[in-house]
Design an enzyme around this catalytic site. Structure first.
Site, PDB file in Angstrom:
ATOM      1  N   ASN A   1      31.883  44.477  80.099  1.00 21.14           N
ATOM      2  CA  ASN A   1      32.971  44.086  80.292  1.00 21.14           C
ATOM      3  C   ASN A   1      33.229  43.209  78.880  1.00 21.14           C
ATOM      4  O   ASN A   1      32.474  42.667  78.230  1.00 21.14           O
ATOM      5  CB  ASN A   1      33.365  42.767  81.474  1.00 21.14           C
ATOM      6  CG  ASN A   1      34.756  42.355  81.325  1.00 21.14           C
ATOM      7  OD1 ASN A   1      35.655  42.948  81.376  1.00 21.14           O
ATOM      8  ND2 ASN A   1      34.750  40.978  81.348  1.00 21.14           N
TER       9      ASN A   1
ATOM     10  N   GLU B   1      40.953  41.050  83.239  1.00 23.77           N
ATOM     11  CA  GLU B   1      41.563  39.532  82.872  1.00 23.77           C
ATOM     12  C   GLU B   1      42.863  39.523  82.159  1.00 23.77           C
ATOM     13  O   GLU B   1      43.097  38.953  81.450  1.00 23.77           O
ATOM     14  CB  GLU B   1      40.578  39.021  81.985  1.00 23.77           C
ATOM     15  CG  GLU B   1      39.114  39.024  82.347  1.00 23.77           C
ATOM     16  CD  GLU B   1      38.048  38.221  81.369  1.00 23.77           C
ATOM     17  OE1 GLU B   1      38.404  37.413  80.745  1.00 23.77           O
ATOM     18  OE2 GLU B   1      36.887  38.573  81.811  1.00 23.77           O
TER      19      GLU B   1
ATOM     20  N   ASP C   1      46.257  38.882  80.670  1.00 22.81           N
ATOM     21  CA  ASP C   1      47.410  38.011  80.617  1.00 22.81           C
ATOM     22  C   ASP C   1      48.073  38.099  79.206  1.00 22.81           C
ATOM     23  O   ASP C   1      47.502  39.217  78.362  1.00 22.81           O
ATOM     24  CB  ASP C   1      46.942  36.475  80.759  1.00 22.81           C
ATOM     25  CG  ASP C   1      45.807  36.145  79.993  1.00 22.81           C
ATOM     26  OD1 ASP C   1      45.335  36.989  79.046  1.00 22.81           O
ATOM     27  OD2 ASP C   1      45.038  35.056  80.256  1.00 22.81           O
TER      28      ASP C   1
HETATM   29  O1  G3I Z   1      33.133  21.883  84.488  1.00 21.98           O
HETATM   30  C1  G3I Z   1      33.523  21.195  83.211  1.00 21.98           C
HETATM   31  C2  G3I Z   1      33.790  19.726  83.635  1.00 21.98           C
HETATM   32  O2  G3I Z   1      32.864  19.153  84.278  1.00 21.98           O
HETATM   33  C3  G3I Z   1      34.207  18.724  82.448  1.00 21.98           C
HETATM   34  O3  G3I Z   1      34.710  17.864  82.930  1.00 21.98           O
HETATM   35  C4  G3I Z   1      35.661  19.590  81.926  1.00 21.98           C
HETATM   36  C5  G3I Z   1      35.783  19.011  80.610  1.00 21.98           C
HETATM   37  O4  G3I Z   1      36.147  19.927  79.478  1.00 21.98           O
HETATM   38  O5  G3I Z   1      34.998  20.990  81.379  1.00 21.98           O
HETATM   39  C6  G3I Z   1      34.759  21.575  82.570  1.00 21.98           C
HETATM   40  O6  G3I Z   1      34.217  23.106  81.877  1.00 21.98           O
HETATM   41  C7  G3I Z   1      35.366  23.786  81.687  1.00 21.98           C
HETATM   42  C8  G3I Z   1      35.156  25.046  82.438  1.00 21.98           C
HETATM   43  O7  G3I Z   1      36.139  26.131  82.037  1.00 21.98           O
HETATM   44  C9  G3I Z   1      35.305  24.841  84.116  1.00 21.98           C
HETATM   45  O8  G3I Z   1      36.854  24.595  84.264  1.00 21.98           O
HETATM   46  C10 G3I Z   1      35.207  24.251  80.420  1.00 21.98           C
HETATM   47  O9  G3I Z   1      35.493  22.942  79.597  1.00 21.98           O
HETATM   48  C11 G3I Z   1      36.151  25.212  79.645  1.00 21.98           C
HETATM   49  O10 G3I Z   1      35.714  25.824  78.453  1.00 21.98           O
HETATM   50  C12 G3I Z   1      35.801  26.350  80.639  1.00 21.98           C
HETATM   51  O11 G3I Z   1      36.864  27.315  80.379  1.00 21.98           O
HETATM   52  C13 G3I Z   1      36.796  28.693  80.729  1.00 21.98           C
HETATM   53  C14 G3I Z   1      36.370  29.799  79.729  1.00 21.98           C
HETATM   54  O12 G3I Z   1      36.078  31.231  80.337  1.00 21.98           O
HETATM   55  C15 G3I Z   1      35.017  29.329  78.871  1.00 21.98           C
HETATM   56  O13 G3I Z   1      34.790  30.270  78.221  1.00 21.98           O
HETATM   57  C16 G3I Z   1      37.950  29.286  81.575  1.00 21.98           C
HETATM   58  O14 G3I Z   1      38.235  28.380  82.621  1.00 21.98           O
HETATM   59  C17 G3I Z   1      37.664  30.663  82.023  1.00 21.98           C
HETATM   60  O15 G3I Z   1      39.091  31.183  82.717  1.00 21.98           O
HETATM   61  C18 G3I Z   1      37.369  31.505  80.852  1.00 21.98           C
HETATM   62  O16 G3I Z   1      37.392  32.826  80.985  1.00 21.98           O
HETATM   63  C19 G3I Z   1      37.014  33.806  80.058  1.00 21.98           C
HETATM   64  C20 G3I Z   1      35.942  35.003  80.784  1.00 21.98           C
HETATM   65  O17 G3I Z   1      35.221  34.276  81.285  1.00 21.98           O
HETATM   66  C21 G3I Z   1      35.743  35.647  79.807  1.00 21.98           C
HETATM   67  N1  G3I Z   1      36.618  36.258  79.146  1.00 21.98           N
HETATM   68  C22 G3I Z   1      37.713  35.383  78.459  1.00 21.98           C
HETATM   69  C23 G3I Z   1      38.128  34.395  79.493  1.00 21.98           C
HETATM   70  C24 G3I Z   1      39.054  33.451  78.816  1.00 21.98           C
HETATM   71  O18 G3I Z   1      38.321  32.577  78.033  1.00 21.98           O
END
Ligand code: G3I
Length: 509
Positions: free
Chosen positions: A204, A269, A271
């Site tokens: 992916n 994914e 959007d």
């Molecule tokens: O779980 C912690 C929480 O404990 C903390 O308080 C909070 C404070 O920032 O962060 C939380 O973690 C976050 C996590 O999502 C869970 O919500 C991270 O900061 C945040 O960076 C993370 O973002 C995710 C991101 O991947 C990270 O790379 C997004 O939700 C998620 O939608 C996104 O998904 C990715 C795919 O896996 C791969 N392709 C790109 C896509 C978009 O970035």
């Protein structure tokens, strides 16, 4: 009554809605609930494909959110809860609680699950990066084996390796690449296959949707893996698109070349973000991009389905990652479907289900002739819009066209809103010409709205419009396409209505 539209529909093709649902079940092997009849998933399943959404554990207690997640979509992907930092936060300590909540939700709603993701450089707990290189392969194989084994039967497809490439097509540095070189990819795939021989295994990545250096690199990699007999079923194209960067180059052809290798492709994914604030033009472009992705997938037999990276702006990853950007999803922050939703429905062949599934395309134009003379120097259409659907429509996404001929005289116009029950200050109007003049229609009066909403069942009330040529020469309205003689409001199929630039009512000349 069904609205008059140009879009194809299941009913227009003579397939009753219930049969579409039954066909969907036969083709996907999934079980659509009664609430799923006519949903995006059921419409996609009639083409032998799924329509899914990412989700995340903190969102599930939101009842309104979960209701749509569970009814509209036939497949879900956990946004975070199956990533390495969630499933093996400390070496050898596995935690499947959050991932299990996602597979439980899917089981309760008859949905399939794409597992995301086993081997990725990001959201990797620190202990992996701290391992001596010689221990990384064993740790990776153990991780893949444990996670895939746990979800055997509950996860139908895995993003085994996520984002292996840099933008220029070179391999991305990661603890896995550093320890094993590119062999880590085949090793991870073999471990996943051994743990669940029935799961479909994917690589992916993002920015591989169109032809280009990065998708060439993926093409070369998967070709080699297949030649070597490595278990691999498909390529996932993330499709995080942006209005300001244009649509991926030759997306359909790019998908087809992977399919021609014998692989499945999936949009994993999707959007379409934009610079905020959103406006009608950006929203229309976004709807077009969503539609084009659906059309590309429908055109490629081995495109198995589309997953949006969550379905609502309420839970989008975009604003925190790209400050100043957002509005990327099919539904807005209030869980109301946007023009992109309507475009996807239409592309899937379901545009005629106005109102039943919350389709915002349930707008109709009504007209009455309030002009006593069809031969004088002014045209005076009176219009109103009625929302016959079940969801609120944002009027700033709506435009209306009244089609007429200019006849002789000046080619410049003045336009007026004389009175409107919603106030003329919120009504915009201009005259424009279609690129090709049509019979009875070499110009149109285009009406738009500065704001406001149209609730289910509501109407704008009367909008009295007027236009004249700047030389005040006369019109002959009798042959004008949109001109009618009725003096009471009635549905007007020759007045066209657009939502985010997509036609939702009427027949263009
Ligand atoms: O779980 C912690 C929480 O404990 C903390 O308080 C909070 C404070 O920032 O962060 C939380 O973690 C976050 C996590 O999502 C869970 O919500 C991270 O900061 C945040 O960076 C993370 O973002 C995710 C991101 O991947 C990270 O790379 C997004 O939700 C998620 O939608 C996104 O998904 C990715 C795919 O896996 C791969 N392709 C790109 C896509 C978009 O970035």
């Amino acid at each position: 009554m069904s609205s008059v539209k140009r879009c194809r529909s299941s009913r227009a093709r003579g397939i009753p809605a219930l049969l579409v649902g039954a066909l969907a079940l036969a083709l996907t092997g999934g079980s659509a609930t009664a609430a799923q009849q006519g949903t995006l998933h059921v419409l996609a399943a009639a083409h032998g494909k799924y329509f899914g959404s990412a989700t995340d554990n903190p969102e599930l207690p939101d009842a309104a959110y979960s209701a749509t997640l569970g009814s509209e979509f036939g497949q879900i992907t956990p946004g975070n809860s199956m990533k390495w930092d969630a499933t093996e936060p400390a070496q050898g300590r596995f935690d499947f609680a959050k991932g299990d909540a996602i597979t439980d939700f899917a089981a309760q709603h008859g949905q399939t699950v794409r597992g995301h993701t086993l081997v990725w450089h990001s959201q990797l707990p620190n202990w992996v990066g701290a391992l001596p290189s010689a221990q990384v392969e064993a740790a990776m194989t153990h991780h893949v084996t444990e996670v895939v084994t746990h979800y055997r039967g509950a996860v139908t497809a895995w993003d085994v390796v996520n984002e292996p490439f840099n933008e220029d097509g070179t391999f991305r540095t990661s603890p896995f690449h550093t320890a094993m070189g590119t062999d880590y990819i085949a090793t991870a795939l073999r471990a996943a296959h051994a743990a669940d021989p029935d799961a479909k295994l994917y690589l992916n990545d993002y920015n591989i949707e169109g032809l280009g250096a990065k998708s060439d690199a993926m093409y070369e990699l998967v070709s080699e893996l297949l030649d070597e007999g490595v278990p691999l079923d498909g390529v996932g194209m993330q499709a995080h698109l942006a209005v300001q960067y244009g649509f991926p180059y030759q997306m359909q052809a790019n998908m087809q070349r992977f399919a021609d290798l014998g692989l499945d492709v999936a949009i994993t994914e999707l959007d379409v973000r934009m610079q905020l604030p959103a406006d009608a033009a950006k929203t229309a472009t976004q709807a077009t991009y969503y539609r084009q992705v659906v059309e590309a997938c429908l055109a490629v037999e081995h495109c198995v389905g589309i997953t949006v990276w969550d379905y609502t702006d309420k839970y989008s990853w975009v604003p925190s990652t790209f400050p100043g950007q957002g509005a990327a999803n099919l539904y807005d922050e209030n869980l109301l479907p946007k023009p992109a939703y309507s475009a996807v429905r239409t592309a899937l062949g379901g545009g005629d289900d106005a109102g039943e599934g919350g389709d915002p395309g349930a707008l109709r134009a009504q007209y009455r002739n309030s002009d006593s003379s069809a031969g004088d120097n002014q045209i005076k259409p009176s219009l109103q819009l009625v929302n016959t659907g079940g969801t609120t429509i944002s009027l700033s996404d709506v435009t209306v066209r009244y089609w007429f001929t200019s006849d002789d005289g000046a080619s410049t116009y003045s336009t007026w809103c004389d009175w409107s029950s919603i106030g003329c200050s919120d009504v915009t109007h201009r005259v424009a010409a279609p690129s090709t003049p049509k019979a009875g229609a070499d110009h149109y009066l285009e009406v738009g709205f500065g704001g406001g909403n149209l609730a289910p069942g509501a109407a704008t009330g009367e909008i009295q419009l007027r236009l004249n040529k700047t030389d005040w020469s006369a019109f002959d309205e009798s042959d004008d396409y949109s001109h009618g003689s009725g003096t009471s409001y009635a549905d007007a199929s020759k007045i066209t209505v657009y939502l985010g630039g997509e036609p939702v009512w009427g027949i263009e000349p």
